[in-house]
Enzyme design. Sequence first.
Site, PDB file in Angstrom:
ATOM      1  N   ASP A 104       0.862  -1.180   0.000  1.00 57.37           N
ATOM      2  CA  ASP A 104       0.000   0.000   0.000  1.00 57.37           C
ATOM      3  C   ASP A 104       0.901   1.233   0.000  1.00 57.37           C
ATOM      4  O   ASP A 104       2.095   1.146   0.307  1.00 57.37           O
ATOM      5  CB  ASP A 104      -0.896  -0.026   1.241  1.00 57.37           C
ATOM      6  CG  ASP A 104      -1.744   1.217   1.367  1.00 57.37           C
ATOM      7  OD1 ASP A 104      -2.359   1.615   0.366  1.00 57.37           O
ATOM      8  OD2 ASP A 104      -1.768   1.800   2.460  1.00 57.37           O
ATOM      9  N   ASP A 130      -7.228  -1.886   3.555  1.00 53.87           N
ATOM     10  CA  ASP A 130      -6.245  -2.923   3.237  1.00 53.87           C
ATOM     11  C   ASP A 130      -6.584  -4.260   3.898  1.00 53.87           C
ATOM     12  O   ASP A 130      -6.014  -5.292   3.523  1.00 53.87           O
ATOM     13  CB  ASP A 130      -4.848  -2.494   3.697  1.00 53.87           C
ATOM     14  CG  ASP A 130      -4.388  -1.216   3.026  1.00 53.87           C
ATOM     15  OD1 ASP A 130      -4.586  -1.089   1.810  1.00 53.87           O
ATOM     16  OD2 ASP A 130      -3.843  -0.337   3.722  1.00 53.87           O
TER      17      ASP A 130
END
Length: 621
Positions: free
Chosen positions: A310, A518
Amino acid sequence: MEKSASDRFKTAILILAVGGLAGGLALYAAGRDDIARLVWFAGVVPALAALVVEIARSIGRGEVGLDIVAALSMSAALAFGETLAAAVVAVMYSGGTFLESFAEGRARREMHDLLSRVPRMATRYRGGALEDVPLDEIQPGDRLLIRQGDVVPVDGTLASETAFLDTSALTGESLPQRLSQGSEAMSGATNAGEAFDMTAARRAAESTYAGIVRLVEEAQRSKAPMSRLADRWSLGFLAVTLVIALGAWWATGDPIRAVAVLVVATPCPLILAVPVALVAGLSRAAHFGVLIKGAGPLETMARIRTLILDKTGTLTDGRPQIVTIDADDGLGEAELLRLAASLDQASKHPVAQAIVAAARERGLALEVPLQVVERAGEGVIGQVAGRAVIVGGHGFVAGEVAGPVAGEGAGKSRGALPDAAAGAVVVAVAVDGRMAGHLVMSDPLREGVGAMLDGLRRGGIERILLATGDRADVAERVTEGLGLDGLRAGLSPDQKVLLVLSEHKHGPVMMVGDGVNDAPALAAADVGVAMGARGAAASAEAADVVLLVDRIERLGAGMTIARAARRIALESVVAGIGLSVLGMIAAAFGYLTPVQGALLQEAIDVAVILNALRALRIRPE
């Protein structure tokens, strides 16, 4: 952490086996051979019964493990009156399963409800008054009050003129978003500005945040359980053991030789060395701030081939920082920052707090602001040391001091909006009724990211990808020069899951992230890694690994420890099995009795355990 029923059962089996062996030895030393054999027998039966049940369950799942060898050795020893040898094997086996259970249970909890940051109640307008109601009672069309710092409970539309929402946990965007009336507000976002009203568009169970919770649960259910490293050797070792044992019995007609072979063959080097090395690796990783939730994730970490990262809060710090200061020639950069930071002390806005932090880092003496008025999502007006100061967006500040946007059409003249990189935020500052300058802010890469990625590639990572909910131009600018193998921008949580699943074709996949958005991808990956120091609780719950310190380079240390611990485990297994095979051959030729074989196996166990404990001394770069 409270022990599970399975852990308590394995502990009880180990206590009974150790008690039976010790009690029988005491009676044997006292000359009570007959009673000693009964005590040894009694200590073996619980371990053998539990082992038979586990073997039946494994066969029902279509699995064949090393448990069969241990069951054969204990059963044969009891059948032919070698109760002491059976008791030694029972202690070795129950001790090994206990250690393995301890390794798997370390720091692992089931993801309970992902609601550590989800509101249980919401504030609703009803009959001209406000009432607090459970989330389940909110209906589409209800008007809700979202106070500063509250988490938006359901999806809806903004009823107030403006709102400022921190959506970093949902979209990966590090900078708060300014919403205008009629804009959609996602559940799970945090109110970073003044209180506002919104109209509920969906029930809580149908909203964005609830959907993310379901994605995590589904991904975890679909994730195949990790097989034990020892079981991958089971069929070959079982075949070798049976060939030598049955061959010795057939050639000599002496069943005791077969018993001796089976006792020596008890696969304790596999059963013991692997969990000991991996538990040592877990402890060593924790020393460096890397919490790995069990031996399975640690072993898989050593085999990772694809890394998906990420951006916001992972590769970047997740907190805006000042990049440049464009100050009026007569004011100076330090004074411009000091005045802006002094006024921003009165604001809880993330950008304002970043400006205050930057001024304090530079040792600037801040004044107490007076007559402060904050316009949510736009800026702050007030007095600082007798001077009128305005801090906020360029359009807002320019409009306050001169009506039209200052510097509009003036190129790079005084008060003009400075050039900024993609993804940067420009904060304007006016002093005493005139534009005084700008602060350009961005969310830069964490220090040491490039070196860490290079180290991971040298360690065996073949593909490194970026998966972010941010814009493509921002992601490309921030990650320029990192040599990534791919970049996927503008991804929703379910799209991140699809990316993880699609990368499985290249080998085991690791996903690293920090936000609620996430969490589903972390759960779907072979190994999910969460930035636990400042990341969302959802990601920490869904992940297999949590970085306890806010430093991405610790991921490299964790990977190094995982690879070294697995290598030490394999070395112990190969050496132990090699010695066991030699012992089996000696037993087949009659050089070892069953008891001697059990004692030899104990010596081999000690050797492989000592070797496995070398994992406690792993030193990552």
